[in-house]
Design a protein around this motif. Structure first.
Motif, short mmCIF file in Angstrom:
data_model
loop_
_atom_site.label_atom_id
_atom_site.label_comp_id
_atom_site.label_asym_id
_atom_site.label_seq_id
_atom_site.Cartn_x
_atom_site.Cartn_y
_atom_site.Cartn_z
N ALA A 154 -1.37 1.23 7.88
CA ALA A 154 -1.85 2.04 6.74
C ALA A 154 -3.26 2.55 7.02
O ALA A 154 -3.54 3.74 6.89
CB ALA A 154 -1.84 1.22 5.46
N MET A 155 -4.16 1.68 7.41
CA MET A 155 -5.57 2.02 7.53
C MET A 155 -5.83 3.12 8.56
O MET A 155 -6.47 4.14 8.24
CB MET A 155 -6.39 0.78 7.91
CG MET A 155 -7.88 1.02 7.98
SD MET A 155 -8.82 -0.47 8.48
CE MET A 155 -8.58 -0.43 10.27
N ILE A 156 -5.35 2.95 9.77
CA ILE A 156 -5.69 3.92 10.82
C ILE A 156 -5.06 5.28 10.55
O ILE A 156 -5.74 6.32 10.69
CB ILE A 156 -5.30 3.39 12.22
CG1 ILE A 156 -6.02 2.07 12.53
CG2 ILE A 156 -5.64 4.42 13.29
CD1 ILE A 156 -7.52 2.16 12.57
N PRO A 157 -3.79 5.38 10.15
CA PRO A 157 -3.29 6.71 9.78
C PRO A 157 -4.12 7.38 8.69
O PRO A 157 -4.41 8.58 8.78
CB PRO A 157 -1.85 6.42 9.31
CG PRO A 157 -1.44 5.23 10.10
CD PRO A 157 -2.69 4.39 10.18
N LEU A 158 -4.52 6.63 7.67
CA LEU A 158 -5.32 7.21 6.60
C LEU A 158 -6.70 7.63 7.09
O LEU A 158 -7.26 8.65 6.64
CB LEU A 158 -5.45 6.23 5.43
CG LEU A 158 -4.17 6.00 4.63
CD1 LEU A 158 -4.35 4.88 3.62
CD2 LEU A 158 -3.71 7.28 3.93
N TRP A 159 -7.28 6.85 8.01
CA TRP A 159 -8.57 7.23 8.60
C TRP A 159 -8.49 8.60 9.26
O TRP A 159 -9.46 9.36 9.26
CB TRP A 159 -9.00 6.20 9.64
CG TRP A 159 -9.59 4.95 9.09
CD1 TRP A 159 -9.60 4.53 7.79
CD2 TRP A 159 -10.27 3.94 9.84
NE1 TRP A 159 -10.25 3.33 7.68
CE2 TRP A 159 -10.66 2.93 8.93
CE3 TRP A 159 -10.57 3.78 11.18
CZ2 TRP A 159 -11.35 1.78 9.33
CZ3 TRP A 159 -11.26 2.64 11.59
CH2 TRP A 159 -11.65 1.66 10.66
N LYS A 160 -7.35 8.91 9.84
CA LYS A 160 -7.23 10.15 10.58
C LYS A 160 -6.71 11.29 9.71
O LYS A 160 -7.20 12.42 9.77
CB LYS A 160 -6.34 9.93 11.80
CG LYS A 160 -6.97 8.92 12.77
CD LYS A 160 -6.28 8.88 14.10
CE LYS A 160 -7.02 7.93 15.06
NZ LYS A 160 -8.41 8.37 15.33
N ILE A 161 -5.71 10.98 8.88
CA ILE A 161 -5.12 12.03 8.04
C ILE A 161 -6.14 12.58 7.04
O ILE A 161 -6.27 13.81 6.89
CB ILE A 161 -3.91 11.48 7.27
CG1 ILE A 161 -2.78 11.13 8.23
CG2 ILE A 161 -3.43 12.50 6.24
CD1 ILE A 161 -1.66 10.32 7.58
N GLY A 162 -6.87 11.71 6.35
CA GLY A 162 -7.75 12.13 5.27
C GLY A 162 -8.76 13.20 5.66
O GLY A 162 -8.75 14.32 5.12
N PRO A 163 -9.66 12.92 6.61
CA PRO A 163 -10.64 13.94 6.99
C PRO A 163 -9.99 15.18 7.60
O PRO A 163 -10.47 16.29 7.40
CB PRO A 163 -11.51 13.21 8.02
CG PRO A 163 -11.35 11.75 7.70
CD PRO A 163 -9.94 11.61 7.25
N ALA A 164 -8.89 14.99 8.35
CA ALA A 164 -8.26 16.14 9.02
C ALA A 164 -7.71 17.14 8.02
O ALA A 164 -7.97 18.34 8.14
CB ALA A 164 -7.15 15.65 9.94
N ILE A 165 -6.97 16.66 7.02
CA ILE A 165 -6.39 17.62 6.07
C ILE A 165 -7.43 18.10 5.07
O ILE A 165 -7.37 19.24 4.61
CB ILE A 165 -5.15 17.04 5.37
CG1 ILE A 165 -5.49 15.84 4.48
CG2 ILE A 165 -4.07 16.69 6.37
CD1 ILE A 165 -4.32 15.36 3.64
N ALA A 166 -8.42 17.26 4.75
CA ALA A 166 -9.49 17.71 3.86
C ALA A 166 -10.26 18.86 4.48
O ALA A 166 -10.77 19.74 3.78
CB ALA A 166 -10.43 16.56 3.54
N ALA A 167 -10.34 18.87 5.80
CA ALA A 167 -11.04 19.94 6.52
C ALA A 167 -10.18 21.18 6.70
O ALA A 167 -10.65 22.18 7.25
CB ALA A 167 -11.51 19.43 7.89
N GLY A 168 -8.91 21.12 6.27
CA GLY A 168 -8.07 22.31 6.32
C GLY A 168 -7.08 22.36 7.46
O GLY A 168 -6.42 23.39 7.68
N ASN A 169 -6.95 21.26 8.20
CA ASN A 169 -5.99 21.21 9.30
C ASN A 169 -4.62 20.77 8.82
O ASN A 169 -4.46 20.17 7.75
CB ASN A 169 -6.48 20.22 10.36
CG ASN A 169 -7.82 20.58 10.93
OD1 ASN A 169 -7.94 21.50 11.73
ND2 ASN A 169 -8.86 19.86 10.52
#
Length: 500
Positions: A154-169
């Motif tokens: 849970a933790m590592i996927p969320l660490w990567k998904i959150g900033p990536a999609i928030a930035a528009g990717n």
């Protein structure tokens, strides 16, 4: 009946077509509970095509609207957390409370990423020259990918998904095939929160999937957490293919215990940090470094007393300190290291091999294991064991203890326990390790600072979460703008522009 899992592409569950599957075990019982499909390169490419199409509109969505999706996701995952934690425990083997912590640490990064409207602001300089303004803007990269490990599903996927999609990717997630159910559920929750279909895709697989991601020109950045050899491979391959990469590998985290430390406090910290989650943490403390013989002798006694009292059992049982290892292969690997430690001459104070739990005899259990008199030339000191095994490696003085952590090829985390502020400050400044704890056994930074190891623990220039995450998932465009009066005629210039 064994469940058959899917991929998650374009907002839908998609059955695998490769005909290849990996078994998903319940580590507490040793039984197969599901099968996960292993994608072909063509299936990965289809997910990337889906993400590329979805990213155009998502990248053009203003950051505040993107942040609202993350805020809604936070509501949904809070409601889903108890069931998610049970699923996580059944597939990974960590205790229910530890699984909730796994989810919570990921949630904290989503909370930080919801600040995207502020974090994506550029810079502006007015009047940089006559009539000239200079400003910058942060723009998404496009399609990015994350390849995440079994130990924090849970933790590592969320660490990567959150900033990536928030930035528009748009994001392609390739989770571990050992415990894929939580990442798939996370994708469902994001869709429910309003994330457009295709912005987040989950593709299960093995090396074929990884290589398909690394060699596809449409993927512009790759993040990875796992073992050092694979981290180095992914980093090098990504770089050869013109991608950004942040790849985090193995660890051998030391805790230095100074003679003035509270030994009961230090021993309790070592037990929790060394044996929690069966030692399957990249930030686990695996090497205790007591300074001076008196400190070492006293610490060894206190640790031995505590080790025999640890409770090992099924992940969802009450009152369990830690559960099984994730797989039979992981169990055999760690047991091999225990034998290696004996063969190399370390003193075995507690042997966890052959540990069984009544009613769960086929589970992947290993009792707490403790070694003393480990030296820096031993394999068990040099290599990451990744299990419930703690090694005591004695140091004569502070400088030797500092050198042990500094000279080790891994540089993920390190901690010092002391009452001497000068010693702690000197240690923090000089030790060649990426994350340092002072009287803190597991120095994982909070979400608005960055997480990353040094040396063979980390490959790449930017770390996970915190401001570095937004730097990693965006590219900076700088604009120099000049508006001239109609009556100003300068003629052609053949020298490089300067601001004078």
């Amino acid at each position: 009946m064994t469940r058959e899992l899917t991929h998650f592409i374009g907002g839908e569950h998609v059955a695998g077509t490769s005909g290849r599957f990996s078994d998903v075990y319940d580590p507490s019982t040793g039984e197969v509970q599901a099968r996960v499909p292993l994608a072909t390169a063509a299936e990965v490419q289809a997910a990337i095509a889906n993400a590329e199409e979805a990213q155009i509109a998502w990248g053009a969505t203003n950051p505040q609207k993107r942040a609202r999706v993350l805020l809604k996701f936070l509501e949904l995952i809070a409601e889903a957390a108890p069931e998610l934690a049970k699923t996580l425990s059944r597939e990974h083997g960590k205790t229910y409370e530890d699984s909730l912590g796994d989810i919570q640490r990921g949630v904290e990064v989503i909370e930080f990423a919801a600040g995207a409207p502020h974090l994506l602001k550029g810079e502006y300089s007015t009047g940089a020259g006559t009539g000239i303004d200079v400003y910058s803007m942060r723009q998404p990269l496009g399609v990015v990918a994350g390849i995440t490990p079994f130990n924090f599903p849970a933790m590592i996927p969320l660490w990567k998904i959150g900033p990536a999609i928030a930035a528009g990717n748009a994001f392609i997630l390739k989770p571990s095939e050992r415990d894929p159910s939580v990442p798939l559920r996370i994708a469902e929750l994001f869709l429910e929160a309003g994330l457009p279909a295709g912005v987040l895709n989950v593709v299960n697989g093995d090396k074929e999937s990884v290589d398909a991601i690394l060699h596809d020109d449409r993927v512009h950045a790759v993040g990875f957490v796992g073992s050092t050899p694979i981290a180095q491979y992914i980093y090098e391959t990504a770089a050869q293919n013109g991608k950004r990469a942040q790849c985090f590998g193995g660890a051998k985290n030391h805790m230095i215990i100074m003679p003035d430390a509270d030994l009961d406090q230090a021993a309790d910290a070592l037990i929790g940090a060394g044996y929690g989650s069966a030692g399957e943490r990249c930030m686990a403390i695996s090497v205790a470094v007591p300074v001076g013989r008196q400190t070492a002798d006293a610490l060894a006694v206190k640790l031995a007393e505590r080790v025999v009292a640890l409770r090992v059992g099924p992940a969802l049982a009450e009152g369990v300190d830690y559960g099984p290892l994730v797989s039979a292969d992981a169990l055999a690997r760690v047991e091999g290291y225990i034998q290696k430690g004996i063969d190399e001459g370390a003193q075995l104070l507690a042997d966890g091999r052959g540990y069984t739990v009544e009613g769960y005899e086929s589970g992947f259990y290993l009792g707490p294991t403790l070694f003393d008199h480990v030296t820096t030339d031993m394999t068990v000191y040099k290599e990451e064991v990744f299990g419930p095994v703690l090694f005591i490696a004695r140091a004569d003085d502070f400088e030797q203890a500092l050198a042990m952590a500094t000279d080790h090829e891994y540089g993920n985390g390190v901690s010092i326990f002391t009452r001497d502020g000068d010693a702690a400050r000197d240690f923090a400044a000089r030790v060649n390790v990426g994350m340092v704890g002072v009287n803190v056994p597991i120095p994982v930074p909070i979400a608005y600072h960055t997480f990353g190891g040094w040396k063979k623990s980390g490959f790449g220039d930017l770390n996970q979460h915190g401001p570095d995450a937004f730097r990693f998932y965006t590219k900076t465009k700088t604009v120099t703008s000049r508006w001239l009066s109609h009556d100003l005629k300068e003629g052609a210039s053949f020298v490089i522009p300067t601001m004078h």
